[in-house]
Write a protein that holds these residues in place. Structure first.
Motif, PDB file in Angstrom:
ATOM      1  N   PRO A  98       7.186  37.853  31.740  1.00 49.41           N
ATOM      2  CA  PRO A  98       5.956  37.683  32.525  1.00 49.41           C
ATOM      3  C   PRO A  98       5.757  38.854  33.476  1.00 49.41           C
ATOM      4  N   GLY A  99       4.518  39.311  33.553  1.00 47.00           N
ATOM      5  CA  GLY A  99       4.205  40.477  34.370  1.00 47.00           C
ATOM      6  C   GLY A  99       4.328  41.788  33.630  1.00 47.00           C
ATOM      7  N   GLY A 100       4.887  41.745  32.444  1.00 46.99           N
ATOM      8  CA  GLY A 100       5.089  42.959  31.670  1.00 46.99           C
ATOM      9  C   GLY A 100       3.850  43.384  30.898  1.00 46.99           C
ATOM     10  N   SER A 101       4.003  44.456  30.141  1.00 46.50           N
ATOM     11  CA  SER A 101       2.897  45.017  29.372  1.00 46.50           C
ATOM     12  C   SER A 101       3.295  45.172  27.907  1.00 46.50           C
ATOM     13  N   LEU A 102       2.284  45.193  27.074  1.00 47.79           N
ATOM     14  CA  LEU A 102       2.485  45.362  25.636  1.00 47.79           C
ATOM     15  C   LEU A 102       1.224  45.974  25.055  1.00 47.79           C
ATOM     16  N   THR A 103       1.406  46.846  24.084  1.00 47.26           N
ATOM     17  CA  THR A 103       0.255  47.418  23.391  1.00 47.26           C
ATOM     18  C   THR A 103       0.310  47.042  21.920  1.00 47.26           C
ATOM     19  N   LEU A 104      -0.723  46.397  21.456  1.00 52.32           N
ATOM     20  CA  LEU A 104      -0.852  46.051  20.048  1.00 52.32           C
ATOM     21  C   LEU A 104      -1.668  47.129  19.330  1.00 52.32           C
ATOM     22  N   SER A 105      -1.303  47.369  18.079  1.00 53.47           N
ATOM     23  CA  SER A 105      -2.010  48.352  17.268  1.00 53.47           C
ATOM     24  C   SER A 105      -2.525  47.686  15.999  1.00 53.47           C
ATOM     25  N   CYS A 106      -3.615  48.205  15.492  1.00 53.22           N
ATOM     26  CA  CYS A 106      -4.187  47.705  14.239  1.00 53.22           C
ATOM     27  C   CYS A 106      -4.643  48.898  13.410  1.00 53.22           C
ATOM     28  N   VAL A 107      -4.089  49.004  12.210  1.00 50.42           N
ATOM     29  CA  VAL A 107      -4.510  50.044  11.275  1.00 50.42           C
ATOM     30  C   VAL A 107      -5.670  49.509  10.455  1.00 50.42           C
ATOM     31  N   VAL A 108      -6.749  50.264  10.403  1.00 50.16           N
ATOM     32  CA  VAL A 108      -7.945  49.862   9.663  1.00 50.16           C
ATOM     33  C   VAL A 108      -8.059  50.737   8.417  1.00 50.16           C
ATOM     34  N   SER A 109      -8.103  50.111   7.263  1.00 46.97           N
ATOM     35  CA  SER A 109      -8.179  50.897   6.038  1.00 46.97           C
ATOM     36  C   SER A 109      -8.980  50.153   4.978  1.00 46.97           C
ATOM     37  N   GLY A 110      -9.493  50.907   4.008  1.00 45.93           N
ATOM     38  CA  GLY A 110     -10.137  50.300   2.856  1.00 45.93           C
ATOM     39  C   GLY A 110     -11.596  49.951   3.025  1.00 45.93           C
ATOM     40  N   PHE A 111     -12.174  50.224   4.196  1.00 47.01           N
ATOM     41  CA  PHE A 111     -13.590  49.918   4.377  1.00 47.01           C
ATOM     42  C   PHE A 111     -14.419  51.032   3.739  1.00 47.01           C
ATOM     43  N   THR A 112     -15.299  50.669   2.828  1.00 47.42           N
ATOM     44  CA  THR A 112     -16.151  51.662   2.180  1.00 47.42           C
ATOM     45  C   THR A 112     -17.342  52.019   3.065  1.00 47.42           C
TER      46      THR A 112
END
Length: 123
Positions: A12-26
């Motif tokens: 609690p009180g900490g930090s986190l960074t989430l990532s999302c790779v986006v691929s395949g969209f024409t």
């Protein structure tokens, strides 16, 4: 295809960074966002980025603590989460939609989903 990463255990009180790779969209998606879900509850919107004009939207619990950002050159979407609380625990999903929705934070309006990454906030 959307693929999340970056989840884990944080105090609690900490930090986190989430990532999302986006691929395949024409074609360019209209918008992309982060949603979360805990067992027994509906999936809820966290943050959303409109690819058409760069607008961002945040749920009440994310405002001031979370930040969504997009790097179109790298096909990446991020969610920076600060001041995390135990109630932020859940599976976080990256999602995109093709058309604008009345409520960009409504999960029912999203068309494409990743498989999610688990975030656990606990001491």
């Amino acid at each position: 295809e959307l693929a999340e990463s970056g989840g884990g255990l944080v105090q609690p009180g900490g930090s986190l960074t989430l990532s999302c790779v986006v691929s395949g969209f024409t074609e360019d998606y209209y918008g992309i966002g982060w949603f979360r879900q805990v067992p027994g509850e509906e999936r809820e919107g966290v943050a959303y980025y409109s690819n058409s004009d760069g607008s961002t939207y945040y749920s009440y619990f994310a405002k001031g603590r979370f930040t969504i950002s997009v790097d179109n050159a790298e096909n990446m979407v991020y969610l920076q989460m600060n001041s995390l609380k135990p109630e932020d625990t859940g599976v976080y999903y990256c999602a995109a939609d093709d058309v604008p929705d009345t409520d960009p934070l409504d999960a029912r309006g999203m068309d494409y989903w990743g498989k999610g990454t688990l975030v656990t906030v606990s001491s």
